[in-house]
Each structure stands twice: as structure tokens, then as C-alpha cells.
Write a protein that holds these residues in place. Sequence first.
Motif, mmCIF file in Angstrom:
data_model
loop_
_atom_site.group_PDB
_atom_site.id
_atom_site.type_symbol
_atom_site.label_atom_id
_atom_site.label_comp_id
_atom_site.label_asym_id
_atom_site.label_seq_id
_atom_site.Cartn_x
_atom_site.Cartn_y
_atom_site.Cartn_z
ATOM 1 N N LEU A 93 0.825 -1.199 0.000
ATOM 2 C CA LEU A 93 0.000 0.000 0.000
ATOM 3 C C LEU A 93 0.864 1.256 0.000
ATOM 4 O O LEU A 93 0.569 2.220 -0.717
ATOM 5 N N ASP A 94 1.918 1.260 0.805
ATOM 6 C CA ASP A 94 2.830 2.406 0.815
ATOM 7 C C ASP A 94 3.438 2.612 -0.570
ATOM 8 O O ASP A 94 3.531 3.742 -1.061
ATOM 9 N N TYR A 95 3.829 1.509 -1.192
ATOM 10 C CA TYR A 95 4.420 1.583 -2.537
ATOM 11 C C TYR A 95 3.383 2.104 -3.541
ATOM 12 O O TYR A 95 3.688 2.953 -4.388
ATOM 13 N N LEU A 96 2.135 1.588 -3.424
ATOM 14 C CA LEU A 96 1.074 2.041 -4.334
ATOM 15 C C LEU A 96 0.751 3.521 -4.118
ATOM 16 O O LEU A 96 0.485 4.258 -5.079
ATOM 17 N N LYS A 97 0.749 3.976 -2.855
ATOM 18 C CA LYS A 97 0.497 5.390 -2.576
ATOM 19 C C LYS A 97 1.562 6.255 -3.237
ATOM 20 O O LYS A 97 1.269 7.320 -3.808
ATOM 21 N N GLU A 98 2.807 5.823 -3.148
ATOM 22 C CA GLU A 98 3.894 6.568 -3.783
ATOM 23 C C GLU A 98 3.692 6.627 -5.286
ATOM 24 O O GLU A 98 3.909 7.686 -5.919
ATOM 25 N N GLN A 99 3.279 5.500 -5.872
ATOM 26 C CA GLN A 99 3.044 5.479 -7.322
ATOM 27 C C GLN A 99 1.897 6.386 -7.706
ATOM 28 O O GLN A 99 1.961 7.136 -8.710
ATOM 29 N N VAL A 100 0.802 6.396 -6.942
ATOM 30 C CA VAL A 100 -0.359 7.249 -7.234
ATOM 31 C C VAL A 100 0.055 8.707 -7.100
ATOM 32 O O VAL A 100 -0.304 9.553 -7.934
ATOM 33 N N THR A 101 0.819 9.023 -6.073
ATOM 34 C CA THR A 101 1.271 10.395 -5.873
ATOM 35 C C THR A 101 2.175 10.813 -7.030
ATOM 36 O O THR A 101 2.068 11.944 -7.552
ATOM 37 N N ALA A 102 3.007 9.916 -7.522
ATOM 38 C CA ALA A 102 3.897 10.222 -8.635
ATOM 39 C C ALA A 102 3.111 10.423 -9.913
ATOM 40 O O ALA A 102 3.465 11.268 -10.743
ATOM 41 N N MET A 103 2.041 9.665 -10.063
ATOM 42 C CA MET A 103 1.226 9.791 -11.287
ATOM 43 C C MET A 103 0.429 11.091 -11.273
ATOM 44 O O MET A 103 0.143 11.666 -12.333
ATOM 45 N N GLU A 104 0.053 11.563 -10.111
ATOM 46 C CA GLU A 104 -0.726 12.785 -10.006
ATOM 47 C C GLU A 104 0.121 14.005 -10.318
ATOM 48 O O GLU A 104 -0.390 15.049 -10.671
#
Length: 105
Positions: A93-104
Motif C-alpha cells: 500500500l505504501d508503494y502504491l500510494k507513492e506510485q499514485v502520488t507520482a502519477m498525479e
Amino acid sequence: MASATSSSARHLFDESKKRLCARVGENANNLGSVARQVIRGSKSNEIMHQTLKNFTQVDVVSDYSHQNLQKMTLILQHVGYQYDVMQDSVNHLDYLKEQVTAMER
């Protein structure tokens, strides 16, 4: 002479009667002692039977406790596996949050 003989016989009879009564009394005492031993023996047999019964019950309870401990060990192992999976999911989840934040961005 007849009276001397009958008196002697009566005395002998009385003495035999006293000895017989004394022996009967001794035998009664011995019989009482034997009866007490039998009662003690039967009580000790009952105590041994009860002790064996209690020991058997303890053995059964011990076996059930051992089985329950094995089951609890298995449950603990499964809970450990589930914890590891949840921990891994949290890390993802932490990794996915980082990816979502990077995509935004």
C-alpha cells in the motif's frame, strides 16, 4: 467317694468350661483382628481403585491438553502467516500510494 468324684468332675468341668470360654474369647479377639484387617484391606483396595481411576482421568485430561496445545500451536502458526501477509499488503500500500502520488504530478 461318689461325692468326691462328682465334686472332682464338677471342678474339672468348671475348669474346662473356663478354659473353653477363655479360648472362645481369644478367638473372638483374633476374629475381630482379622475382621479389622479385612476391612482395612478392602478399604486399601478401594483407595487403590480410586487412585487408579483418578490417574486414568488425569492421563485422559493430559492427552486432551496435549492435543489442544498442538491445535493452538497450529493456530498460532496460521495467525503468523496471516500477519506476514497483512504486513506485506501494508508495505505494498505504501508503494502504491507513492506510485499514485507520482502519477498525479
